[in-house]
Design a protein around this motif. Sequence first.
Motif, PDB file in Angstrom:
ATOM      1  N   ILE A  39      49.562  30.143  38.526  1.00  0.00           N
ATOM      2  CA  ILE A  39      48.408  30.476  39.353  1.00  0.00           C
ATOM      3  C   ILE A  39      48.618  31.833  40.030  1.00  0.00           C
ATOM      4  CG2 ILE A  39      47.031  29.803  41.341  1.00  0.00           C
ATOM      5  CD1 ILE A  39      46.638  27.938  38.989  1.00  0.00           C
ATOM      6  N   VAL A  40      47.612  32.687  39.922  1.00  0.00           N
ATOM      7  CA  VAL A  40      47.613  33.954  40.659  1.00  0.00           C
ATOM      8  C   VAL A  40      46.353  34.000  41.506  1.00  0.00           C
ATOM      9  CG1 VAL A  40      49.027  35.246  39.037  1.00  0.00           C
ATOM     10  CG2 VAL A  40      46.572  35.120  38.666  1.00  0.00           C
ATOM     11  N   MET A  41      46.491  34.492  42.738  1.00  0.00           N
ATOM     12  CA  MET A  41      45.381  34.536  43.690  1.00  0.00           C
ATOM     13  C   MET A  41      45.337  35.895  44.361  1.00  0.00           C
ATOM     14  SD  MET A  41      46.123  30.783  45.371  1.00  0.00           S
ATOM     15  CE  MET A  41      47.901  30.924  45.100  1.00  0.00           C
ATOM     16  N   ALA A  42      44.143  36.406  44.567  1.00  0.00           N
ATOM     17  CA  ALA A  42      43.959  37.682  45.252  1.00  0.00           C
ATOM     18  C   ALA A  42      42.842  37.541  46.273  1.00  0.00           C
ATOM     19  CB  ALA A  42      43.621  38.786  44.254  1.00  0.00           C
ATOM     20  N   ASP A  43      43.116  37.971  47.488  1.00  0.00           N
ATOM     21  CA  ASP A  43      42.134  37.918  48.577  1.00  0.00           C
ATOM     22  C   ASP A  43      41.913  39.339  49.081  1.00  0.00           C
ATOM     23  OD1 ASP A  43      40.450  37.228  50.607  1.00  0.00           O
ATOM     24  OD2 ASP A  43      41.966  36.251  51.851  1.00  0.00           O
ATOM     25  N   MET A  65      40.917  33.467  41.859  1.00  0.00           N
ATOM     26  CA  MET A  65      42.059  32.627  41.501  1.00  0.00           C
ATOM     27  C   MET A  65      41.975  32.274  40.024  1.00  0.00           C
ATOM     28  SD  MET A  65      42.990  28.870  43.021  1.00  0.00           S
ATOM     29  CE  MET A  65      44.200  27.798  42.235  1.00  0.00           C
ATOM     30  N   ALA A  66      43.075  32.446  39.297  1.00  0.00           N
ATOM     31  CA  ALA A  66      43.091  32.155  37.864  1.00  0.00           C
ATOM     32  C   ALA A  66      44.383  31.434  37.495  1.00  0.00           C
ATOM     33  CB  ALA A  66      42.965  33.439  37.047  1.00  0.00           C
ATOM     34  N   ASP A  67      44.320  30.645  36.426  1.00  0.00           N
ATOM     35  CA  ASP A  67      45.488  29.958  35.883  1.00  0.00           C
ATOM     36  C   ASP A  67      45.843  30.621  34.555  1.00  0.00           C
ATOM     37  OD1 ASP A  67      47.465  28.305  34.988  1.00  0.00           O
ATOM     38  OD2 ASP A  67      46.316  26.444  35.142  1.00  0.00           O
ATOM     39  N   LEU A  68      46.946  31.351  34.520  1.00  0.00           N
ATOM     40  CA  LEU A  68      47.351  32.063  33.308  1.00  0.00           C
ATOM     41  C   LEU A  68      47.892  31.117  32.249  1.00  0.00           C
ATOM     42  CD1 LEU A  68      49.074  35.228  34.848  1.00  0.00           C
ATOM     43  CD2 LEU A  68      46.663  34.847  34.274  1.00  0.00           C
TER      44      LEU A  68
END
Length: 352
Positions: free
Chosen positions: A73-77, A89-92
């Motif tokens: 999981i990668v998240m950017a705010d 938010m994405a699941d690679l």
Amino acid sequence: MKRYVKIVLPLLLALIAPKTVAEDVKVNVESESPLKINIGSRSLTLRGYAQSNYTVTQKGDETTNGFEIRRIIVMADAQLTPKLNFWVMADLASFKLHEYYAQYSFNPALKLRVGQFKQPFTLENIYSPSMISNLNFDESILYMAGIGTDPCFGFGRVGRDAGIMLTGDVIPYKGETLLNYSVGVFNGSGMNVKENNKYKDVIGMIRVKPWQELLLTTSFVVGKAKAQADSPYGTFKTGENYKRNRWSAGAELTTKPLYVRSELMLGDDGGVHSTGFYGVAEGHINKHIDVVAGYDYLKRNNNVSASVTNNYMAGLQFWIFPKCGIRTQYVYKNPKTGDATHQWITQFQVAF
């Protein structure tokens, strides 16, 4: 690696971000904090975690085992203004976009969120898998929250949907927020799926904190879903719209030596009433070791005793570093009909 991040990442962001001569670029790479890049009045906060599982499963006379990349999981705010932020938010591991929404904060008590995000139903659904003791989620939550085990509602929903929501923290008292609310209107079709009928789901949650260690909560879902499969109880067919309502009540106790969370859920699928319940506890031996245990109950049709499943879980958690460690647990699934399942799951988790 830290040196590379400190030098290269700010340069890339400086090239692609709108800027003025007076803007200053700073990177926060504290080991226990999210990666935060400040660009003048704007900021970008990066978070992420990865989970790899090794699972041994015995069901009847068959035993299987295997490794699995569970999540990356990668998240950017992105904080665009003091009141406006954008979240992605994405699941690679599965190459799926989980969340993308903009949120405008009029004030702490009134925030407007638009996009795709977690539906505010049950505590376990809105919590990150990196925080949940049960490595596979509780079966009652998977079914009641529409995460992915109900063939009539559809698979791959992950408790998320596109919609619009109001949320906020109200009644501040001695540095704490006594009440948090969320209420929204959603498509009802699930994550990354277009609206498939003319009806919308109304979903809401209230969380009350009477004192620092205790959280009380209730939530609901009112809507109509388009059946992705025939009801096993004969109440509707594939393609038909059916009533899908939910209600929950729960409590969470957080102390230094002990953490406990439990929720009761009631469901109504086209007149078929269901009940779910779980309880989970963590005993903190020290800052590195936790003992965990849980019980989970699901009855998909209150009038059919054969629809009952009881699940039991016990395990250990060893934290090498905050949010990074090894978790292992034994799970016994005992359905009223069919073979029981024994599982031993070991998970390695890294996070920042």
